[in-house]
Design an enzyme around this catalytic site. Structure first.
Site, mmCIF file in Angstrom:
data_model
loop_
_atom_site.group_PDB
_atom_site.id
_atom_site.type_symbol
_atom_site.label_atom_id
_atom_site.label_comp_id
_atom_site.label_asym_id
_atom_site.label_seq_id
_atom_site.Cartn_x
_atom_site.Cartn_y
_atom_site.Cartn_z
ATOM 1 N N LYS A 178 -48.167 -7.625 -11.364
ATOM 2 C CA LYS A 178 -47.601 -8.978 -11.409
ATOM 3 C C LYS A 178 -48.162 -9.809 -10.262
ATOM 4 O O LYS A 178 -47.772 -9.641 -9.108
ATOM 5 C CB LYS A 178 -46.075 -8.957 -11.291
ATOM 6 C CG LYS A 178 -45.481 -10.336 -11.551
ATOM 7 C CD LYS A 178 -44.136 -10.551 -10.940
ATOM 8 C CE LYS A 178 -44.153 -10.836 -9.473
ATOM 9 N NZ LYS A 178 -44.817 -12.090 -9.085
ATOM 10 N N GLY A 230 -45.883 -7.985 0.283
ATOM 11 C CA GLY A 230 -45.232 -9.284 0.379
ATOM 12 C C GLY A 230 -44.369 -9.347 1.620
ATOM 13 O O GLY A 230 -44.611 -8.629 2.602
ATOM 14 N N SER A 231 -43.362 -10.187 1.571
ATOM 15 C CA SER A 231 -42.539 -10.416 2.758
ATOM 16 C C SER A 231 -41.599 -9.236 3.026
ATOM 17 O O SER A 231 -41.240 -8.489 2.116
ATOM 18 C CB SER A 231 -41.720 -11.691 2.564
ATOM 19 O OG SER A 231 -40.848 -11.512 1.461
ATOM 20 N N THR A 232 -41.190 -9.131 4.273
ATOM 21 C CA THR A 232 -40.251 -8.074 4.652
ATOM 22 C C THR A 232 -38.917 -8.275 3.930
ATOM 23 O O THR A 232 -38.285 -7.307 3.503
ATOM 24 C CB THR A 232 -40.072 -8.074 6.188
ATOM 25 O OG1 THR A 232 -41.343 -7.736 6.762
ATOM 26 C CG2 THR A 232 -39.041 -7.063 6.643
ATOM 27 N N ALA A 234 -38.307 -9.522 0.919
ATOM 28 C CA ALA A 234 -38.396 -9.012 -0.458
ATOM 29 C C ALA A 234 -38.558 -7.488 -0.438
ATOM 30 O O ALA A 234 -37.991 -6.781 -1.284
ATOM 31 C CB ALA A 234 -39.558 -9.669 -1.190
ATOM 32 N N GLY A 235 -39.319 -6.992 0.541
ATOM 33 C CA GLY A 235 -39.539 -5.550 0.650
ATOM 34 C C GLY A 235 -38.238 -4.780 0.835
ATOM 35 O O GLY A 235 -38.049 -3.699 0.275
ATOM 36 N N GLU A 252 -46.038 -2.917 1.747
ATOM 37 C CA GLU A 252 -46.902 -3.533 2.780
ATOM 38 C C GLU A 252 -46.278 -4.881 3.097
ATOM 39 O O GLU A 252 -46.330 -5.795 2.272
ATOM 40 C CB GLU A 252 -48.324 -3.720 2.234
ATOM 41 C CG GLU A 252 -49.065 -2.438 1.940
ATOM 42 C CD GLU A 252 -49.503 -1.699 3.191
ATOM 43 O OE1 GLU A 252 -49.202 -2.145 4.315
ATOM 44 O OE2 GLU A 252 -50.150 -0.649 3.031
ATOM 45 N N CYS A 286 -51.416 -10.844 7.042
ATOM 46 C CA CYS A 286 -50.275 -10.068 7.546
ATOM 47 C C CYS A 286 -50.565 -9.405 8.892
ATOM 48 O O CYS A 286 -49.683 -9.207 9.696
ATOM 49 C CB CYS A 286 -49.918 -9.017 6.514
ATOM 50 S SG CYS A 286 -51.370 -8.062 6.020
ATOM 51 N N GLU A 383 -42.582 -14.041 11.981
ATOM 52 C CA GLU A 383 -43.901 -14.215 11.368
ATOM 53 C C GLU A 383 -44.036 -15.655 10.876
ATOM 54 O O GLU A 383 -43.243 -16.111 10.064
ATOM 55 C CB GLU A 383 -44.049 -13.251 10.179
ATOM 56 C CG GLU A 383 -45.425 -13.312 9.563
ATOM 57 C CD GLU A 383 -45.559 -12.434 8.328
ATOM 58 O OE1 GLU A 383 -44.700 -12.520 7.433
ATOM 59 O OE2 GLU A 383 -46.531 -11.664 8.260
HETATM 60 P P1 NAD Z 1 -43.005 -12.772 -1.123
HETATM 61 O O1 NAD Z 1 -42.306 -11.545 -0.683
HETATM 62 O O2 NAD Z 1 -42.204 -14.009 -1.280
HETATM 63 O O3 NAD Z 1 -43.690 -12.532 -2.536
HETATM 64 C C1 NAD Z 1 -44.639 -11.508 -2.749
HETATM 65 C C2 NAD Z 1 -44.658 -11.136 -4.210
HETATM 66 O O4 NAD Z 1 -43.429 -10.486 -4.526
HETATM 67 C C3 NAD Z 1 -44.778 -12.296 -5.173
HETATM 68 O O5 NAD Z 1 -45.545 -11.876 -6.286
HETATM 69 C C4 NAD Z 1 -43.333 -12.570 -5.568
HETATM 70 O O6 NAD Z 1 -43.228 -13.184 -6.827
HETATM 71 C C5 NAD Z 1 -42.748 -11.172 -5.573
HETATM 72 N N1 NAD Z 1 -41.321 -11.055 -5.228
HETATM 73 C C6 NAD Z 1 -40.605 -11.784 -4.351
HETATM 74 N N2 NAD Z 1 -39.351 -11.317 -4.265
HETATM 75 C C7 NAD Z 1 -39.270 -10.265 -5.093
HETATM 76 C C8 NAD Z 1 -38.228 -9.350 -5.438
HETATM 77 N N3 NAD Z 1 -37.004 -9.436 -4.911
HETATM 78 N N4 NAD Z 1 -38.499 -8.362 -6.324
HETATM 79 C C9 NAD Z 1 -39.746 -8.248 -6.854
HETATM 80 N N5 NAD Z 1 -40.749 -9.082 -6.584
HETATM 81 C C10 NAD Z 1 -40.531 -10.081 -5.712
HETATM 82 O O7 NAD Z 1 -44.233 -12.967 -0.127
HETATM 83 P P2 NAD Z 1 -45.340 -14.119 -0.110
HETATM 84 O O8 NAD Z 1 -44.758 -15.309 0.564
HETATM 85 O O9 NAD Z 1 -45.919 -14.266 -1.464
HETATM 86 O O10 NAD Z 1 -46.458 -13.438 0.821
HETATM 87 C C11 NAD Z 1 -46.480 -13.524 2.200
HETATM 88 C C12 NAD Z 1 -45.907 -12.269 2.823
HETATM 89 O O11 NAD Z 1 -46.664 -11.124 2.426
HETATM 90 C C13 NAD Z 1 -45.992 -12.295 4.342
HETATM 91 O O12 NAD Z 1 -44.792 -11.835 4.890
HETATM 92 C C14 NAD Z 1 -47.117 -11.324 4.642
HETATM 93 O O13 NAD Z 1 -47.077 -10.748 5.917
HETATM 94 C C15 NAD Z 1 -46.963 -10.317 3.567
HETATM 95 N N6 NAD Z 1 -48.218 -9.565 3.398
HETATM 96 C C16 NAD Z 1 -48.292 -8.263 3.808
HETATM 97 C C17 NAD Z 1 -49.481 -7.558 3.701
HETATM 98 C C18 NAD Z 1 -49.605 -6.128 4.158
HETATM 99 O O14 NAD Z 1 -50.546 -5.467 3.734
HETATM 100 N N7 NAD Z 1 -48.724 -5.607 4.992
HETATM 101 C C19 NAD Z 1 -50.596 -8.187 3.166
HETATM 102 C C20 NAD Z 1 -50.494 -9.512 2.778
HETATM 103 C C21 NAD Z 1 -49.293 -10.195 2.886
#
Ligand code: NAD
Length: 478
Positions: A178, A230-232, A234-235, A252, A286, A383
């Site tokens: 996705k 993605g973000s912490t 959401a993680g 990640e 990130c 961040e």
């Molecule tokens: P985000 O968490 O908002 O979204 C990331 C993805 O997850 C998107 O596809 C989004 O639609 C999906 N998503 C969001 N909430 C969800 C949930 N509850 N359940 C399932 N899917 C969900 O993050 P963003 O703003 O798109 O990206 C930026 C973040 O990603 C920053 O915090 C950055 O540090 C992190 N990031 C980490 C790495 C790494 O390898 N550690 C690499 C790149 C980006």
């Protein structure tokens, strides 16, 4: 360029979406709509997961040996390579990534990564016979974990997808991916490549959508493992869901890494390496080292060097080869980053940037540096994900290690020193998943990932394949 799409790549073919909902993709520089694609719904995910399950059990994928899978992966890599310039341009327009960075990391690196995993697959040993100290023999098997639900953000959409697809295919898994709604056009280019490479039907399926769709994928009963970047915030939610389901998950997440400038550092090297280590992709990386730790003995010199280097960065259209800093990926994100710049003005001393960029269009933020930042300040803890750096003073190396480690996160980091052995010694004391000496660049052949709030599990390196495998032991007693 205007890329309008009507369908999803599911089960090896272009399928009609379940609903008429659409995602508009906007150019970060011109603010014009550059593509409209269907937005996935639960029924689309259901079809994609079912296709991935069939592929897993099919002779055409599940029945292949690792060496045969490797050949399919190499065909896929060749088809992506042909589309390299198109991929880089697409990412650059969508999220503002400077084209030179996109060429390197969203094209060349991606092809090299897939070939790297194809090579690992070719020589993969999946079954090992072990003599037991108890007098019999055990067969230890590494089986694919199954159908993977992969979710990626918008900042490095292609590389972060391949960090999942590569090891998953090497292990023999199938995937439903996705993409983030902000960057979906590149996923269509990857799907075209998968089609041309004749990857068996259902091995990789793409369904773009927002967080609700992601949440649906995470808890889908047909998914065996979740791979998330993605973000912490959401993680944490995804980790809770996977905990409840006892579903394997790789996370990640965010970072707030430290660049430790040692007393013997070559500031010329620092200035040269800073654009990659600290503000790569307009600060939307990130692993960015956004806290610069400067020794008290050379504090003013470091502030001057960093402020000078950041002020000299060329801000502009990311498609121009000379541009070093493009716009933020969205208006919302630009406002968020600008909010941190304003907050920083009340917390520390502004030494570079801090004003609005004088351009009529595009979500630009001026590269900004704050000095005299306390490690407890908001701009040192949270961040920001933009071109905003915080310089923090330290007294002695123990103090530098303490400050570097006093963070919720632990993803990247750098040490700048002319004594490489000493820097490596100090690196061992930093609580982080990855660290670069006199520069930073993730290595295909070394595990990448974070500790603490930066995540769980690793991508890249041979280690990431293990995240897509499960062990089975067969005790041969008679
Ligand atoms: P985000 O968490 O908002 O979204 C990331 C993805 O997850 C998107 O596809 C989004 O639609 C999906 N998503 C969001 N909430 C969800 C949930 N509850 N359940 C399932 N899917 C969900 O993050 P963003 O703003 O798109 O990206 C930026 C973040 O990603 C920053 O915090 C950055 O540090 C992190 N990031 C980490 C790495 C790494 O390898 N550690 C690499 C790149 C980006």
């Amino acid at each position: 360029m205007n890329s309008n799409k009507q369908s999803f790549f599911i089960d090896g073919e272009w399928q009609e979406p379940a609903s008429s909902a659409r995602i508009e993709v906007i150019n970060a520089t011109t603010e014009e709509v550059i593509g409209v694609v269907p937005e996935g719904r639960e029924a689309d995910i259901d079809r994609a997961v079912a296709a991935a399950r069939r592929a897993l059990q099919s002779p055409s994928w599940g029945g292949l040996s690792p060496a045969e899978r490797s050949k399919a992966m190499l065909r896929f890599a060749d088809a992506i390579e042909k589309r390299g310039p198109e991929l880089a341009r697409s990412v650059s327009m969508q999220n503002g990534m400077p084209i030179n960075v996109a060429d390197q990391l969203e094209s060349g690196f991606v092809v090299a990564m897939l070939r790297y995993y194809a090579a690992l697959a070719k020589d993969m040993v999946v079954e090992e016979s072990r003599p037991s100290p108890m007098g019999f023999t055990s067969l230890v098997r590494r089986e694919p974990v199954g159908v993977v639900g992969a979710i990626v953000p918008w900042n490095f959409p292609v590389a972060l997808s391949m960090m999942k697809i590569g090891p998953a295919l090497a292990a023999g898994c199938t995937i439903v991916l996705k993409p983030s709604p902000g960057t979906v056009l590149d996923s269509y280019i990857l799907a075209d490549a998968a089609e041309e490479a004749q990857l068996p039907a259902g091995v990789v399926n793409w369904v773009p959508g927002g967080r609700e769709l992601g949440a649906y994928l995470v808890t889908h009963p047909g998914i065996d493992k979740v791979a998330f970047t993605g973000s912490t915030a959401a993680g944490r939610i995804i980790a809770q869901e996977c905990g409840r389901l006892l579903r394997p998950v790789t996370l990640e997440l965010g970072g707030k890494s430290a660049a430790i400038v040692l007393e013997d550092a070559d500031l010329g090297a620092l200035v040269q390496g800073l654009p990659t280590a600290s503000v790569l992709n307009n600060g939307q990386a990130c692993f960015s080292c956004t806290r610069i730790l400067a020794p008290a003995s050379r504090y003013d010199e470091v502030v001057e060097a960093v402020a000078g280097a950041v002020s000299a960065l060329v801000v502009g259209d990311p498609l121009e080869r000379t541009t070093q800093i493009g716009p933020m990926a969205s208006a919302i994100h630009r406002d968020r980053v600008q909010g941190y710049v304003e907050k920083g003005k009340g917390e520390a001393r502004l030494v570079a940037g801090g004003s609005k960029v004088d351009r009529e269009r595009g979500w630009f933020v001026q590269p900004t540096v704050f000095a005299d930042v306390d490690n407890s300040a908001t701009i040192a803890r949270e961040e920001i994900f933009g071109p905003v750096l915080a310089i923090i003073r330290y007294d002695g190396e123990d103090d530098a290690v303490r400050i570097a480690n006093e963070s919720e996160y632990g993803l990247g980091g750098t040490i700048w020193s002319t004594d490489r052995a000493h820097a490596a010694e100090l690196a061992r004391r930093i609580d982080t998943g990855t660290l670069g000496i006199n520069g930073y660049m993730p290595d295909l052949n070394a595990p990448f990932g974070g500790i603490k709030a930066s995540g769980l599990g690793r991508e890249l390196g041979p280690e990431s394949v293990a995240g897509y495998q499960r062990y089975k032991s067969i005790y041969q007693l008679g």
